[in-house]
Motif scaffolding. Sequence first.
Motif, short mmCIF file in Angstrom:
data_model
loop_
_atom_site.label_atom_id
_atom_site.label_comp_id
_atom_site.label_asym_id
_atom_site.label_seq_id
_atom_site.Cartn_x
_atom_site.Cartn_y
_atom_site.Cartn_z
N UNK A 178 1.05 -1.44 0.15
CA UNK A 178 -0.36 0.08 -0.13
C UNK A 178 0.55 1.49 -0.18
N UNK A 179 2.37 0.84 0.12
CA UNK A 179 3.41 1.77 0.29
C UNK A 179 3.17 2.97 -1.42
N UNK A 236 1.09 -4.33 -6.69
CA UNK A 236 1.39 -5.65 -6.39
C UNK A 236 2.27 -5.70 -7.45
N UNK A 237 3.36 -6.35 -6.72
CA UNK A 237 4.42 -7.42 -7.23
C UNK A 237 4.62 -8.61 -7.15
N UNK A 277 11.84 -11.31 -4.07
CA UNK A 277 10.56 -10.07 -4.02
C UNK A 277 11.30 -9.08 -4.43
N UNK A 278 11.40 -9.09 -3.22
CA UNK A 278 12.30 -7.96 -2.51
C UNK A 278 13.70 -7.28 -3.24
N UNK A 304 15.31 -3.37 -7.16
CA UNK A 304 15.95 -3.01 -8.43
C UNK A 304 15.89 -1.60 -8.92
N UNK A 305 14.58 -1.71 -8.97
CA UNK A 305 14.03 -0.47 -9.85
C UNK A 305 12.46 0.57 -8.89
N UNK A 306 12.24 0.04 -7.51
CA UNK A 306 11.09 0.78 -7.38
C UNK A 306 12.14 1.70 -5.47
N UNK A 307 12.00 1.52 -4.82
CA UNK A 307 11.76 2.58 -3.54
C UNK A 307 10.92 1.25 -2.51
N UNK A 308 11.36 0.47 -1.78
CA UNK A 308 10.89 -1.13 -1.75
C UNK A 308 10.86 -1.20 0.60
#
Length: 368
Positions: free
Chosen positions: A234-235, A267-268, A290-291, A296-300
């Motif tokens: 939900x970020x 979602x991923x 997953x993390x 690699x392409x999104x800050x999470x």
Amino acid sequence: MEEVEVLIIGAGIVGLAIAERLSQKYDCVIVAEKEPSFGRHTSSRNSEVMHSGIYYPQDTLKAKLCVKGLDMLYAFLKEHEIDHKNCGKLVVATKDEEIPILEELLENGTKNGVRGLKILSEEKVRELEPLFKTKSALWVPSTGIMDTHSVMKKLDFIAEENGAMISYNTEVVGIKKTDDGYIVTFYDGFKVKSPVVINAAGLWADKVSEMVGIPAEEHNYTIHFCKGEYYKTTKYKNIEHLVYPVPDPTGISLGIHIRINLNGELSFGPNAYYVDELGYGMDETYHRQFHESVSEYLDIEFDEMWQDDSGIRPKLQNKGEGFRDFVIENEKEKGFPNFINLIGIESPGLTSCLAISKYVENLIDEEK
Ligand SMILES: Cc1cc2nc3c(=O)[nH]c(=O)nc-3n(C[C@H](O)[C@H](O)[C@H](O)COP(=O)(O)OP(=O)(O)OC[C@H]3O[C@@H](n4cnc5c(N)ncnc54)[C@H](O)[C@@H]3O)c2cc1C
């Protein structure tokens, strides 16, 4: 014994699309589905992306039916006012070494007939999607998302309106060839005779094909279950475009990408690993993969994503093997005229469903 003109096994999106088309031409079409309603397996457990056709080798069924099916699907969605969005997609290169892969995809996609492909600079990508880390991206304008459940509901509705019967809780357990067609036996012993049988049984298509007498191993029809899980967050909300990494070099999947739904939720997934048995539970051990992939392409953060759902691909390609195309065959050369096999209908099966139904219609031999 009940006699029909066409018997279709499976009410996933492909079986329903075939029923919708053939019910316009034949008076007596029946669909046998083992579950209590349509789309209980792969057709409801996927990314709901309408693919453009950039990935598949030229002149394959996957390439041709995807490109054609996409146009047909957009027309169907518009005609029946089904919720969808032509959001477009970015395939992002996060490292310099990945930029040539974007160029290869552009060239391959253009040869497959995909229109409007363009390589974008880092600045241009940021204008479209400021959150993503990238060096460059391939812009794919024709890609979209849709409400798959409503598509299946509409196909089911039209087929029934045209006189087809969709019989739920009806597992096919036997198929016997006769001089002029096939006798299909249901789980309760009920038998139906049909000159045309269409096997759209998804994950079980190799088993259904064996029922008539086509051994899967001998014909390279064995289906391998390849699971794909999704994690949600939900970020971030209301990201406008689909974002994919460059595809997995083994060809097993398109890589863990972002999945956006029509409510703007994110979602991923999916990842890809082979399993021996059907089961939609999630394996927590892949959370780290997953993390790492998404980071690699999104800050999470690790704890900002959690388990969502999963699906299983009916793959002809086994571990370590190369590309396999859809098998869509009238099996007359094997001695089974008008027994039509659809095997290995993995992605882009949703996108292709209406083009597949037209292809199947043309395979039916009116004068055997
Ligand atoms: C993780 C994942 C992501 C994907 N993402 C996309 C995507 O974004 N875009 C895209 O285009 N494609 C995608 N796909 C592929 C797409 O979902 C499939 O190609 C498509 O749903 C296949 O539909 P189907 O009707 O052939 O199979 P299914 O939906 O599996 O339907 C087959 C039906 O046959 C029934 N059946 C089986 N055996 C019998 C029997 N003996 N008697 C009666 N009924 C029987 C089953 O119960 C089932 O309902 C994805 C797939 C996965 C797994």
